[in-house]
Motif scaffolding. Structure first.
Motif, PDB file in Angstrom:
ATOM      1  N   SER A 216      10.774  87.104   4.100  1.00  0.00           N
ATOM      2  CA  SER A 216      12.155  86.780   4.475  1.00  0.00           C
ATOM      3  C   SER A 216      12.318  85.268   4.552  1.00  0.00           C
ATOM      4  N   ILE A 217      13.535  84.819   4.244  1.00  0.00           N
ATOM      5  CA  ILE A 217      13.854  83.390   4.214  1.00  0.00           C
ATOM      6  C   ILE A 217      15.233  83.173   4.824  1.00  0.00           C
ATOM      7  N   ILE A 218      15.342  82.172   5.686  1.00  0.00           N
ATOM      8  CA  ILE A 218      16.642  81.748   6.219  1.00  0.00           C
ATOM      9  C   ILE A 218      16.832  80.281   5.885  1.00  0.00           C
ATOM     10  N   LEU A 219      17.928  79.961   5.229  1.00  0.00           N
ATOM     11  CA  LEU A 219      18.320  78.589   4.916  1.00  0.00           C
ATOM     12  C   LEU A 219      19.645  78.346   5.620  1.00  0.00           C
ATOM     13  N   THR A 220      19.664  77.383   6.549  1.00  0.00           N
ATOM     14  CA  THR A 220      20.878  77.199   7.342  1.00  0.00           C
ATOM     15  C   THR A 220      20.975  75.767   7.856  1.00  0.00           C
ATOM     16  N   GLN A 221      22.009  75.517   8.638  1.00  0.00           N
ATOM     17  CA  GLN A 221      22.194  74.245   9.331  1.00  0.00           C
ATOM     18  C   GLN A 221      22.410  74.550  10.810  1.00  0.00           C
ATOM     19  N   THR A 222      21.616  73.912  11.660  1.00  0.00           N
ATOM     20  CA  THR A 222      21.783  74.059  13.102  1.00  0.00           C
ATOM     21  C   THR A 222      21.996  72.672  13.693  1.00  0.00           C
ATOM     22  N   PRO A 223      22.736  72.558  14.783  1.00  0.00           N
ATOM     23  CA  PRO A 223      23.154  71.224  15.255  1.00  0.00           C
ATOM     24  C   PRO A 223      22.022  70.242  15.513  1.00  0.00           C
ATOM     25  N   TYR A 224      20.972  70.678  16.204  1.00  0.00           N
ATOM     26  CA  TYR A 224      19.926  69.729  16.603  1.00  0.00           C
ATOM     27  C   TYR A 224      18.884  69.513  15.522  1.00  0.00           C
ATOM     28  N   LEU A 225      18.553  70.553  14.752  1.00  0.00           N
ATOM     29  CA  LEU A 225      17.644  70.345  13.620  1.00  0.00           C
ATOM     30  C   LEU A 225      18.275  69.407  12.598  1.00  0.00           C
ATOM     31  N   MET A 226      19.597  69.509  12.426  1.00  0.00           N
ATOM     32  CA  MET A 226      20.268  68.637  11.464  1.00  0.00           C
ATOM     33  C   MET A 226      20.258  67.179  11.920  1.00  0.00           C
ATOM     34  N   ALA A 227      20.096  66.936  13.226  1.00  0.00           N
ATOM     35  CA  ALA A 227      19.959  65.560  13.703  1.00  0.00           C
ATOM     36  C   ALA A 227      18.731  64.916  13.077  1.00  0.00           C
ATOM     37  N   TYR A 228      17.659  65.693  12.933  1.00  0.00           N
ATOM     38  CA  TYR A 228      16.440  65.189  12.293  1.00  0.00           C
ATOM     39  C   TYR A 228      16.593  65.146  10.777  1.00  0.00           C
ATOM     40  N   SER A 229      17.350  66.087  10.253  1.00  0.00           N
ATOM     41  CA  SER A 229      17.585  66.120   8.811  1.00  0.00           C
ATOM     42  C   SER A 229      18.348  64.890   8.334  1.00  0.00           C
ATOM     43  N   VAL A 230      19.366  64.463   9.080  1.00  0.00           N
ATOM     44  CA  VAL A 230      20.209  63.357   8.595  1.00  0.00           C
ATOM     45  C   VAL A 230      19.658  61.983   8.951  1.00  0.00           C
ATOM     46  N   THR A 231      18.649  61.935   9.817  1.00  0.00           N
ATOM     47  CA  THR A 231      18.047  60.644  10.169  1.00  0.00           C
ATOM     48  C   THR A 231      16.682  60.450   9.520  1.00  0.00           C
ATOM     49  N   ASN A 232      16.141  61.528   8.928  1.00  0.00           N
ATOM     50  CA  ASN A 232      14.790  61.510   8.362  1.00  0.00           C
ATOM     51  C   ASN A 232      13.751  61.172   9.423  1.00  0.00           C
ATOM     52  N   GLU A 233      14.082  61.487  10.679  1.00  0.00           N
ATOM     53  CA  GLU A 233      13.108  61.317  11.763  1.00  0.00           C
ATOM     54  C   GLU A 233      12.170  62.523  11.770  1.00  0.00           C
ATOM     55  N   LYS A 234      10.928  62.296  12.170  1.00  0.00           N
ATOM     56  CA  LYS A 234       9.933  63.355  12.218  1.00  0.00           C
ATOM     57  C   LYS A 234      10.153  64.231  13.448  1.00  0.00           C
ATOM     58  N   LEU A 235      10.267  65.536  13.236  1.00  0.00           N
ATOM     59  CA  LEU A 235      10.409  66.483  14.337  1.00  0.00           C
ATOM     60  C   LEU A 235       9.016  66.893  14.804  1.00  0.00           C
ATOM     61  N   ASP A 236       8.614  66.413  15.959  1.00  0.00           N
ATOM     62  CA  ASP A 236       7.288  66.740  16.504  1.00  0.00           C
ATOM     63  C   ASP A 236       7.413  67.998  17.345  1.00  0.00           C
ATOM     64  N   VAL A 237       6.923  69.121  16.829  1.00  0.00           N
ATOM     65  CA  VAL A 237       7.095  70.400  17.526  1.00  0.00           C
ATOM     66  C   VAL A 237       6.034  70.623  18.596  1.00  0.00           C
ATOM     67  N   ARG A 238       5.223  69.598  18.865  1.00  0.00           N
ATOM     68  CA  ARG A 238       4.205  69.752  19.918  1.00  0.00           C
ATOM     69  C   ARG A 238       4.836  69.515  21.296  1.00  0.00           C
ATOM     70  N   THR A 239       5.944  70.202  21.528  1.00  0.00           N
ATOM     71  CA  THR A 239       6.644  70.072  22.801  1.00  0.00           C
ATOM     72  C   THR A 239       6.078  71.047  23.828  1.00  0.00           C
ATOM     73  N   ILE A 240       6.002  72.306  23.458  1.00  0.00           N
ATOM     74  CA  ILE A 240       5.427  73.350  24.292  1.00  0.00           C
ATOM     75  C   ILE A 240       4.527  74.204  23.392  1.00  0.00           C
ATOM     76  N   PRO A 241       3.578  74.940  23.948  1.00  0.00           N
ATOM     77  CA  PRO A 241       2.666  75.721  23.106  1.00  0.00           C
ATOM     78  C   PRO A 241       3.362  76.627  22.103  1.00  0.00           C
ATOM     79  N   GLU A 242       4.412  77.339  22.523  1.00  0.00           N
ATOM     80  CA  GLU A 242       5.090  78.273  21.632  1.00  0.00           C
ATOM     81  C   GLU A 242       5.598  77.578  20.376  1.00  0.00           C
ATOM     82  N   SER A 243       6.148  76.389  20.538  1.00  0.00           N
ATOM     83  CA  SER A 243       6.720  75.685  19.389  1.00  0.00           C
ATOM     84  C   SER A 243       5.654  75.391  18.345  1.00  0.00           C
ATOM     85  N   TRP A 244       4.509  74.902  18.794  1.00  0.00           N
ATOM     86  CA  TRP A 244       3.472  74.560  17.822  1.00  0.00           C
ATOM     87  C   TRP A 244       2.882  75.821  17.194  1.00  0.00           C
ATOM     88  N   ILE A 245       2.664  76.863  17.992  1.00  0.00           N
ATOM     89  CA  ILE A 245       2.088  78.113  17.461  1.00  0.00           C
ATOM     90  C   ILE A 245       2.989  78.690  16.374  1.00  0.00           C
TER      91      ILE A 245
END
Length: 431
Positions: free
Chosen positions: A314-343
Motif C-alpha cells: 500500500s502507498i499513500i501520497l499526500t500533503q500534511t501541514p507539518y510534514l510540508m513545512a519540511y518539504s518546502v524548506t528542505n530541512e531534515k526531519l529528524d524522527v528520533r523524537t520518541i521511540p515509536e517515531s524512529w521504529i
C-alpha cells in the motif's frame, strides 16, 4: 454510498453542506464567515446573519431575489454587499466563500500576500492572490474594494485585518480554492518556524502541469471479485479518514493498494477526496486501466514501487501541514523524537522536486524496508507499507513527529534519542 452530485443539489443544501465542512475543519467560528451561491435566475442564496454555523440547516438559508426582495426566516449576512458586488463584476463566478481561517488571518494582519508557488496545485487552483484594503465590515465600501480586486482577475483576495474571500465556478470549486489557499498559508507559516520556505519557479510548475500522464491502455473487460471490492472499501475509508483528520485536502492525495501480483487499485485525479466513492477507484490489471476511468497522474510511480518492492502492499501520497513545512524548506526531519517515531520511520529523506515525475529513478532507488517514506520538496510525502491501515499509521506518526518538532522549534534545541538508544531500539524491534 452514492456520490454527491452537487450540481443537482439545491443551493441551500450546497451551502449548508459546505459551511458544515468549513466549521468542522476549524476554518471558521460559530459566528464568523458567510457563503453564497447565485442561481440561474440571478437570485442569491446566502447564509443568515447571527445564526450558529455549527447547527445551520437548509431552512436557515436566505434568498435575496434579483429584485432585492428577501425570502427566509432570517436576515441575510451583513457581508451580503460584497457577495453581490463580486457577482456583478464577475458573471462567471457562481459561488463565494468568506471566512476567517487562522493562517489566512495571520497573513491579513501582517499585511502579506501568500506566494502560491509554494506547491504546484496551490498555484494551479488559487493563482495569484489579490489584496483588499481595510473597510468597515458590511459596508458598500468594502464591497467596492473587494470587487476591484476581482475585476483584476483574482479568484482569491486577502482582506486586510479581516480574512479572505474566494470565488468559484460552483460551490465545490470555491471550497477547494478556499481550503487549498489556507493550506498554502499554513505551509508557509510552519515552514518559516523551522527554516526558510523555498518557492517553485513558474517553469517548474509548468513542467509539473505538462506531465500529462501517458494513459495506460484500457482493459477489454473488468471484473470486481469480492477481494477487489473490499480494497475499494478500505481505500475510501482511509481517504475519508485522512480528510477528517487534516492529513489530506480535497485537491490533493493519492492512495493505492496492491491487489494480486503487481495489479493494484488507485484513486483518480480531479475528484474531491472528501467525497470519493467506491466507483471512483481505478483498477490497474496487467498494465491496463479500468475502462472509462483515469487513474492518478502518479500511477507510474506506484506501479514501479510495487514491481520493485514485493514487501510493499500500500502507498499513500499526500500533503500534511507539518510534514510540508519540511518539504518546502528542505530541512531534515529528524524522527528520533520518541521511540515509536524512529521504529516506524527510521529515516525520511528529502527528494528534489521532480523526482516524482514519470521516468525518474530517485524515489524508486530510495524507498526500501529501511526507508518506508520520503518527502518530495515542495510537493508531498510518500509513505509505503504492508497493510493500508499500517501505512496510514506511519503517516500519522510522521505528521505528529513533524508537528512536535515545529512546535518545539521556539522552545530550544532539539535533543534527539542518541545513537546508543537507537541501536537498542534496532536490536529489540527491528532484528
Amino acid at each position: 454510498m452514492r456520490k454527491l452530485d452537487t450540481k443537482l443539489m439545491h443551493p441551500r443544501d450546497q451551502i449548508t453542506m459546505i459551511i458544515d465542512k468549513i466549521y468542522r475543519s476549524g476554518l471558521t467560528t460559530t459566528s464568523g464567515g458567510n457563503i453564497s451561491i447565485i442561481d440561474e435566475n440571478g437570485d442569491i442564496w446566502v447564509t443568515p446573519s447571527a445564526i450558529d454555523k455549527g447547527t445551520l440547516r437548509a431552512s436557515d438559508i436566505v434568498c435575496v431575489r434579483k429584485d432585492g426582495t428577501i425570502d427566509g426566516r432570517h436576515k441575510p449576512s451583513s457581508e451580503f454587499p460584497f457577495h453581490k458586488a463580486i457577482y456583478e463584476c464577475r458573471p462567471e463566478i457562481k459561488a463565494v466563500i468568506h471566512a476567517h481561517p487562522p493562517a489566512l488571518v495571520s497573513l491579513s494582519i501582517v499585511r502579506q500576500i501568500p506566494n502560491t508557488n509554494i506547491i504546484p496545485q496551490a498555484k494551479y487552483i488559487c493563482g495569484d492572490i489579490g489584496y483588499a484594503d481595510y473597510a468597515l465590515p458590511g459596508s458598500d465600501e468594502l464591497g467596492e474594494v473587494i470587487a476591484k480586486e476581482f475585476e483584476k482577475g483574482f479568484n482569491g483576495v486577502i482582506m486586510e485585518n479581516h480574512g479572505t474571500v474566494v470565488g468559484g465556478t460552483d460551490m465545490v470549486d470555491a471550497y477547494q480554492r478556499f481550503e487549498t489557499l489556507e493550506f498554502c498559508c499554513r505551509t508557509i507559516i510552519y515552514g518559516s518556524q523551522i527554516g526558510t520556505p523555498n518557492y517553485l519557479s513558474d517553469e517548474q510548475i509548468e513542467a509539473f502541469e505538462s506531465q500529462i500522464p501517458r494513459l495506460l491502455p484500457e482493459m477489454d473487460a473488468v471484473e470486481h471479485p469480492s477481494d477487489e471490492r473490499a480494497i475499494r472499501e478500505d481505500i475510501c475509508k482511509i481517504v475519508h479518514r485522512a480528510c477528517d483528520q487534516g492529513l489530506m485536502i480535497s485537491s490533493y492525495g493519492t492512495v493505492s493498494v496492491r491487489w494480486r501480483g503487481d495489479d493494484f487499485l488507485i484513486t483518480p485525479p480531479q475528484v474531491s477526496r472528501w467525497d470519493i466513492q467506491h466507483e471512483d477507484i481505478v483498477q490497474i490489471k496487467g498494465g491496463k486501466r479500468e475502462p472509462g476511468k483515469v487513474p492518478s497522474r502518479s500511477t507510474w510511480l506506484h506501479q514501479e514501487i510495487y514491481k520493485r518492492n514485493p514487501h510493499i502492499n500500500s502507498i499513500i501520497l499526500t500533503q500534511t501541514p507539518y510534514l510540508m513545512a519540511y518539504s518546502v524548506t528542505n530541512e531534515k526531519l529528524d524522527v528520533r523524537t520518541i521511540p515509536e517515531s524512529w521504529i516506524f520511520l527510521q529515516d525520511i529523506p528529502n527528494m528534489p522536486f521532480g523526482s516524482h515525475f514519470a521516468g525518474e529513478e530517485g524515489i524508486l532507488n530510495t524507498i526500501s524496508k529501511d526507508t518506508p517514506a520520503v518527502l518530495v520538496n515542495n510537493d508531498s510525502v510518500i509513505v509505503t507499507g504492508d497493510k493500508l491501515l499500517g501505512t496510514f499509521d506511519k503517516l500519522e506518526v510522521a505528521e505528529f513527529s513533524a508537528k512536535s518538532l515545529v512546535m518545539g522549534a521556539s522552545l530550544g534545541k532539539l535533543v534527539p534519542i542518541n545513537d546508543e538508544q537507537v541501536e537498542d531500539l534496532r536490536k529489540k524491534f527491528l532484528s
